[in-house]
Design a protein around this motif. Structure first.
Motif, PDB file in Angstrom:
ATOM      1  N   LEU A 228      -1.741   4.330  -6.487  1.00 14.38           N
ATOM      2  CA  LEU A 228      -1.056   4.708  -5.251  1.00 14.38           C
ATOM      3  C   LEU A 228      -1.563   6.086  -4.833  1.00 14.38           C
ATOM      4  O   LEU A 228      -2.273   6.758  -5.586  1.00 14.38           O
ATOM      5  N   THR A 229      -1.199   6.483  -3.616  1.00 14.04           N
ATOM      6  CA  THR A 229      -1.679   7.761  -3.095  1.00 14.04           C
ATOM      7  C   THR A 229      -0.573   8.796  -3.264  1.00 14.04           C
ATOM      8  O   THR A 229       0.566   8.549  -2.854  1.00 14.04           O
ATOM      9  N   THR A 230      -0.878   9.922  -3.892  1.00  9.54           N
ATOM     10  CA  THR A 230       0.100  11.010  -3.982  1.00  9.54           C
ATOM     11  C   THR A 230      -0.354  12.126  -3.043  1.00  9.54           C
ATOM     12  O   THR A 230      -1.532  12.475  -3.004  1.00  9.54           O
ATOM     13  N   VAL A 231       0.607  12.667  -2.276  1.00  7.92           N
ATOM     14  CA  VAL A 231       0.271  13.689  -1.282  1.00  7.92           C
ATOM     15  C   VAL A 231       1.338  14.778  -1.344  1.00  7.92           C
ATOM     16  O   VAL A 231       2.536  14.479  -1.450  1.00  7.92           O
ATOM     17  N   PHE A 232       0.897  16.031  -1.280  1.00  6.87           N
ATOM     18  CA  PHE A 232       1.844  17.148  -1.240  1.00  6.87           C
ATOM     19  C   PHE A 232       2.629  17.060   0.071  1.00  6.87           C
ATOM     20  O   PHE A 232       2.065  16.813   1.137  1.00  6.87           O
ATOM     21  N   SER A 233       3.962  17.247  -0.044  1.00  8.91           N
ATOM     22  CA  SER A 233       4.838  17.017   1.112  1.00  8.91           C
ATOM     23  C   SER A 233       4.842  18.208   2.067  1.00  8.91           C
ATOM     24  O   SER A 233       5.334  19.286   1.733  1.00  8.91           O
ATOM     25  N   THR A 234       4.261  17.998   3.241  1.00 10.47           N
ATOM     26  CA  THR A 234       4.328  18.992   4.325  1.00 10.47           C
ATOM     27  C   THR A 234       4.759  18.242   5.581  1.00 10.47           C
ATOM     28  O   THR A 234       4.689  17.008   5.626  1.00 10.47           O
TER      29      THR A 234
ATOM     30  N   ASP B   1       0.887  -1.171   0.000  1.00 10.21           N
ATOM     31  CA  ASP B   1       0.000   0.000   0.000  1.00 10.21           C
ATOM     32  C   ASP B   1       0.931   1.230   0.000  1.00 10.21           C
ATOM     33  O   ASP B   1       1.603   1.497   0.986  1.00 10.21           O
ATOM     34  N   VAL B   2       1.013   1.950  -1.134  1.00 11.22           N
ATOM     35  CA  VAL B   2       2.088   2.934  -1.335  1.00 11.22           C
ATOM     36  C   VAL B   2       1.564   4.371  -1.334  1.00 11.22           C
ATOM     37  O   VAL B   2       0.575   4.685  -2.004  1.00 11.22           O
ATOM     38  N   THR B   3       2.286   5.240  -0.603  1.00 11.61           N
ATOM     39  CA  THR B   3       2.018   6.677  -0.626  1.00 11.61           C
ATOM     40  C   THR B   3       3.315   7.391  -1.002  1.00 11.61           C
ATOM     41  O   THR B   3       4.382   7.072  -0.464  1.00 11.61           O
ATOM     42  N   ILE B   4       3.229   8.353  -1.919  1.00 15.63           N
ATOM     43  CA  ILE B   4       4.409   9.149  -2.282  1.00 15.63           C
ATOM     44  C   ILE B   4       4.153  10.609  -1.939  1.00 15.63           C
ATOM     45  O   ILE B   4       3.099  11.156  -2.274  1.00 15.63           O
ATOM     46  N   LEU B   5       5.131  11.231  -1.290  1.00 15.35           N
ATOM     47  CA  LEU B   5       5.071  12.665  -1.018  1.00 15.35           C
ATOM     48  C   LEU B   5       6.079  13.388  -1.911  1.00 15.35           C
ATOM     49  O   LEU B   5       7.195  12.904  -2.095  1.00 15.35           O
ATOM     50  N   ASP B   6       5.693  14.515  -2.448  1.00 14.87           N
ATOM     51  CA  ASP B   6       6.649  15.358  -3.173  1.00 14.87           C
ATOM     52  C   ASP B   6       6.209  16.813  -3.029  1.00 14.87           C
ATOM     53  O   ASP B   6       5.043  17.095  -2.738  1.00 14.87           O
ATOM     54  N   ARG B   7       7.173  17.719  -3.217  1.00 15.33           N
ATOM     55  CA  ARG B   7       6.870  19.156  -3.184  1.00 15.33           C
ATOM     56  C   ARG B   7       6.404  19.659  -4.534  1.00 15.33           C
ATOM     57  O   ARG B   7       5.917  20.779  -4.638  1.00 15.33           O
ATOM     58  N   SER B   8       6.646  18.867  -5.588  1.00  8.83           N
ATOM     59  CA  SER B   8       6.307  19.309  -6.939  1.00  8.83           C
ATOM     60  C   SER B   8       4.938  18.752  -7.323  1.00  8.83           C
ATOM     61  O   SER B   8       4.769  17.540  -7.483  1.00  8.83           O
TER      62      SER B   8
ATOM     63  N   ASP C  42       3.155  18.116   8.284  1.00 11.36           N
ATOM     64  CA  ASP C  42       1.948  17.429   8.752  1.00 11.36           C
ATOM     65  C   ASP C  42       1.761  16.088   8.064  1.00 11.36           C
ATOM     66  O   ASP C  42       1.455  15.079   8.708  1.00 11.36           O
ATOM     67  N   ALA C  43       1.933  16.105   6.732  1.00  7.10           N
ATOM     68  CA  ALA C  43       1.744  14.866   5.960  1.00  7.10           C
ATOM     69  C   ALA C  43       2.792  13.838   6.374  1.00  7.10           C
ATOM     70  O   ALA C  43       2.488  12.648   6.529  1.00  7.10           O
ATOM     71  N   ILE C  44       4.019  14.293   6.575  1.00  6.02           N
ATOM     72  CA  ILE C  44       5.080  13.361   6.977  1.00  6.02           C
ATOM     73  C   ILE C  44       4.740  12.764   8.341  1.00  6.02           C
ATOM     74  O   ILE C  44       4.870  11.559   8.576  1.00  6.02           O
ATOM     75  N   ASP C  45       4.253  13.597   9.245  1.00  7.67           N
ATOM     76  CA  ASP C  45       3.862  13.149  10.576  1.00  7.67           C
ATOM     77  C   ASP C  45       2.789  12.060  10.467  1.00  7.67           C
ATOM     78  O   ASP C  45       2.915  10.970  11.037  1.00  7.67           O
ATOM     79  N   TYR C  46       1.755  12.342   9.693  1.00  6.06           N
ATOM     80  CA  TYR C  46       0.600  11.432   9.595  1.00  6.06           C
ATOM     81  C   TYR C  46       1.006  10.098   8.953  1.00  6.06           C
ATOM     82  O   TYR C  46       0.761   9.027   9.502  1.00  6.06           O
TER      83      TYR C  46
END
Ligand code: NAD
Length: 363
Positions: A215-221, A193-200, A223-227
């Motif tokens: 997969l889940t893409t999430v803007f990197s903050t 179960d994959v999530t990717i964070l990026d600033r772009s 907060d997101a890293i914490d969660y």
């Protein structure tokens, strides 16, 4: 031209500058290739294969450095190799000079023309001779992570793919560039179960398209890293801020909140690492544990799969290497500004601005 391929001498470096297939390309183009005896034997490139490709096998590095017009390597030259280089000779290899004043000074003193793989560019503004190693490290990060998730290896005993009736493991990838994309491919292939964070945002859009929303893409903050890190079984650090040390995105506090036995793989360790608790490790002693979280921070991951890495590297270096041999280094670089970007030291002068900026006073 006479092309020389010495055996790599850095500790536990098994890659080799040219594969037998690449040697064949040089000999087909009318060049002589000198390969040191046993240069590739440990990764299955035997002397017989090099001979069949038209190479001449040479016993000592001294003879190769004394004879060849161009030396093709993988790792930066060690001090005794630098001292064998000379004016009029071309060195084509990874150099990474910015943090290395000693090597830079030795290359300046040699008078040789030194082309660094890592600063050659392409039309897309990326670094084509670095990308293959990022592909290797990205794919390997999931392999390493899955291994250390096993109970006997210090992990929580989680199978990334799960099984019918048991949910898959959760993989968080921070940074969706070349490393991140390749890590995601492997993790998705295993059924994680994959999530990717990026600033772009553009990069997140591309990743969403590539994986068609699987997969889940999430803007990197923060907060997101914490969660996402508190829920992850495996976190891969894959960020790069060009020209800067990696930002410490996963803090000690985040790591304290992670599940016991979860695994961190900090691929960005070669830029200082993007987890606060990261320190570089080796293939001989790859992991350590902090707050019940396994840390894998091997700085030269591709060296662990030296055969695949050598072939992947040769695919990228060969066209430029052939241009250097066929046209001569001067004409090849005049014809191709991307290859010219690889020039770091020439006839006693540091020619690459970032190296001058980094080392200015110490040179
Ligand atoms: P890349 O430039 O292709 O990708 C880096 C990504 O990080 C980009 O998409 C960028 O937008 C993203 N990023 C930047 N800041 C971010 C942030 N705050 N949060 C989330 N994402 C962020 O780089 P790459 O080729 O994938 O390399 C990644 C790292 O892996 C580099 O540090 C590289 O040196 C390293 N690397 C290490 C090894 C090894 O053996 N350890 C091998 C190859 C590459």
């Amino acid at each position: 031209m006479i092309v020389g391929v010495p055996k790599e001498i850095k500790n536990h470096e098994y890659r080799v500058g040219l594969t037998p297939a690449a040697v064949q390309e040089f000999t087909n183009n009318g060049h002589a290739v000198l390969v040191q005896v046993n240069a590739g034997t440990s990764i299955g490139f035997t002397d017989d294969l090099y001979l069949a490709a038209g190479a001449t096998m040479i016993e000592t590095p001294e003879e190769i450095f004394a004879t060849a017009d161009m030396i093709v390597k993988v790792k930066e030259p060690q001090p005794n190799e630098c001292k064998m280089l000379r004016e009029g000779q071309t060195l084509y290899t990874y150099l990474h000079l910015a943090p290395d004043p000693v090597q830079t000074q030795l290359l300046v003193e040699s008078g040789a023309t030194c082309i660094a793989y890592e600063t050659v560019t392409d039309n897309r503004g990326t670094l084509p001779l670095l990308a293959p190693m990022s592909e290797v490290a990205g794919r390997m990060s999931i392999q390493a992570g899955a291994h250390y998730l096993e109970k006997a290896n210090g992990g929580s005993g989680t199978l990334l793919g799960g099984v019918p009736g048991v949910a898959p493991g959760k993989v968080l990838i921070i940074g969706g560039g070349v490393v991140g994309l390749n890590a995601a491919k492997m993790a998705m292939g295993l059924g994680a179960d994959v999530t990717i964070l990026d600033r772009s945002l553009n990069r997140l859009r591309e990743l969403d398209d590539i994986f068609e929303g699987r997969l889940t893409t999430v803007f990197s903050t923060s907060d997101a890293i914490d969660y996402y890190s508190s829920r992850a079984d495996l976190v891969v650090g894959a960020v790069l801020v060009p020209g800067a040390a990696a930002p410490k995105l996963l803090t000690r506090e985040h790591i304290k909140n992670m599940k016991p036995g979860s695994v961190l793989v900090d691929v960005a360790i070669d830029q200082g690492g993007c987890f606060e608790t990261s320190k570089a490790t080796t293939h001989q002693d790859p992991v350590y544990i902090i707050d019940d979280v396994v840390h894998y921070c091997v700085a030269n991951m591709p060296g662990g799969v030296a055969r695949t890495s050598t072939m992947a590297l040769n695919n990228a270096t060969l066209p430029f290497g052939l241009a250097l041999a066929n046209k001569g280094p001067k004409q090849a670089m005049l014809d191709d500004p991307h290859l010219l970007n690889g020039l770091n030291v020439h006839k006693g002068i540091v020619t690459y601005k970032a190296v001058v900026d980094a080392l200015g006073d110490s040179l």
